[in-house]
Design a protein around this motif. Structure first.
Motif, PDB file in Angstrom:
ATOM      1  N   ALA A 251       0.730  -1.263   0.005  1.00  0.00           N
ATOM      2  CA  ALA A 251       0.052   0.061   0.073  1.00  0.00           C
ATOM      3  C   ALA A 251       0.821   1.324  -0.132  1.00  0.00           C
ATOM      4  CB  ALA A 251      -1.110  -0.026   1.280  1.00  0.00           C
TER       5      ALA A 251
ATOM      6  N   SER B  30      -4.238   3.559   0.839  1.00  0.00           N
ATOM      7  CA  SER B  30      -4.490   3.014   2.083  1.00  0.00           C
ATOM      8  C   SER B  30      -4.524   1.376   1.502  1.00  0.00           C
ATOM      9  CB  SER B  30      -5.713   3.275   2.589  1.00  0.00           C
ATOM     10  OG  SER B  30      -6.656   3.032   1.795  1.00  0.00           O
ATOM     11  N   PRO B  31      -4.396   0.463   2.628  1.00  0.00           N
ATOM     12  CA  PRO B  31      -4.547  -0.964   2.444  1.00  0.00           C
ATOM     13  C   PRO B  31      -6.025  -1.451   1.958  1.00  0.00           C
ATOM     14  CG  PRO B  31      -3.245  -0.565   4.471  1.00  0.00           C
ATOM     15  CD  PRO B  31      -3.624   0.814   3.862  1.00  0.00           C
TER      16      PRO B  31
ATOM     17  N   LEU C  89      -5.993  -0.223  -1.728  1.00  0.00           N
ATOM     18  CA  LEU C  89      -5.322  -1.387  -2.571  1.00  0.00           C
ATOM     19  C   LEU C  89      -6.043  -2.550  -2.600  1.00  0.00           C
ATOM     20  CD1 LEU C  89      -2.347  -2.225  -3.612  1.00  0.00           C
ATOM     21  CD2 LEU C  89      -1.910  -2.997  -1.414  1.00  0.00           C
TER      22      LEU C  89
END
Length: 323
Positions: free
Chosen positions: A239, A245-246, A249
């Motif tokens: 990320a 952001s995760p 992603l």
């Protein structure tokens, strides 16, 4: 499986029979002819188009065939292309030939709506299968004993393989080449076909009618991941590399590849390991480390789960010395 021997070259040929039925889809029929017919090197295939009658009709033209259903029965691999009307009844002679081929040990595979023909034999009952997403609901309704997965490009059930529509047949045929002769041979065939050896994601990327909210491509990140397979990568690291952001992603990965970042990474690591097992003399432990596995035990387990055999068995079958 069975094979025929070319008397001129003493090369054992793997016999591929492609079934032509009235209403066949020309693209589907041509895919196995091209992929297997142009395979070279150790990949020796004899490809024949077979039919019940000497002439079969498609939407645009009539095809004259040289071989009958007896060639279907004696084949090592049988390919069933899609048909324009998948709900049309299948000839008892065709169903009998397919069942006889199966009983003799042949591998049966379908492209697109050809899955309806395979399903009519009863051989897919209790198994996973796929077909073109546009007719997946009808497929599931007609054959409730089959576990239909409309989101994948193909399903490999050992000697029964089904693929989605059109170009997914190319993916499946390249997959079968890889099963028969390894990653390197399949990669050569893919280059000749100007096609990717493996496409990430499944039919879900084509089913959507609404474009994803973000059109940002993950190509740069995927290239970076492929170049850093030896590193212990986490979702947070990925990320950060993608500057998102995760959660974002994960969403974009699903939209663009049909899978998660870590699952994509695992497949790339196993694919790279296959190449090294085929082309290098590095030990299994060394290869495990070079593709990002801290534990060789974990690598062996993951490799077997993805490839179906152990790393050592894979090298014995597909290594350069064996070829």
């Amino acid at each position: 499986m069975f094979a025929v021997v070319d008397a001129r070259s003493e090369v054992t040929m793997h016999k591929v029979s492609v079934l032509a039925m009235d209403g066949f889809v020309p693209f589907d029929l041509s895919v196995p002819c091209e992929v297997f017919g142009r395979a070279s090197g150790v990949a020796s295939y004899s490809v024949r188009v077979c039919s019940e009658a000497t002439e079969v009709r498609s939407r645009n033209f009539t095809l004259q065939t040289e071989w009958g259903l007896e060639e279907l029965v004696s084949a090592d691999t049988v390919l069933v292309p899609g048909v324009e009307d998948p709900t049309a009844p299948v000839s008892p002679a065709v169903l009998g030939a397919l069942r006889s081929a199966w009983e003799r040990g042949a591998r049966l595979a379908s492209i697109c709506s050809g899955a309806f023909v395979l399903a009519a034999t009863g051989l897919l009952d209790g198994r996973r299968a796929t077909t073109h997403w546009i007719c997946a609901d009808e497929f599931a309704r007609r054959y409730p004993r089959i576990q239909v997965d409309p989101n994948v490009l193909f399903v490999d059930e050992g000697r029964l393989i089904t693929s989605a529509g059109a170009s997914a047949g190319v993916d499946m045929c390249l997959h079968l080449l890889r099963r028969d002769h390894g990653q390197a041979v399949a990669a050569d065939a893919a280059r000749l076909a100007v096609a990717p050896l493996v496409r990430d994601g499944g039919q879900s990327q084509f089913i959507r009618h609404e474009p994803p909210k973000s059109a940002a491509s993950l190509t740069t990140l995927l290239d970076w991941m492929s170049a850093n397979l030896d590193r212990a990568l986490t979702v947070r690291m990925l990320a950060d590399q993608a500057r998102m952001s995760p959660r974002t992603l994960a969403r974009r990965f699903e939209e663009q590849t049909g899978t998660t970042p870590l699952q994509w990474l695992l497949k790339m690591r196993i694919r790279r390991a296959q190449e090294l097992l085929e082309t290098s003399e590095a030990s299994v432990d060394q290869i495990a480390s070079s593709v990002g596995f801290e534990s060789a035990v974990t690598f062996r387990s993951r490799f077997r789960k993805v490839a179906g055999i152990s790393p050592t068995a894979y090298r014995q079958r597909f290594g350069a010395r064996e070829r």
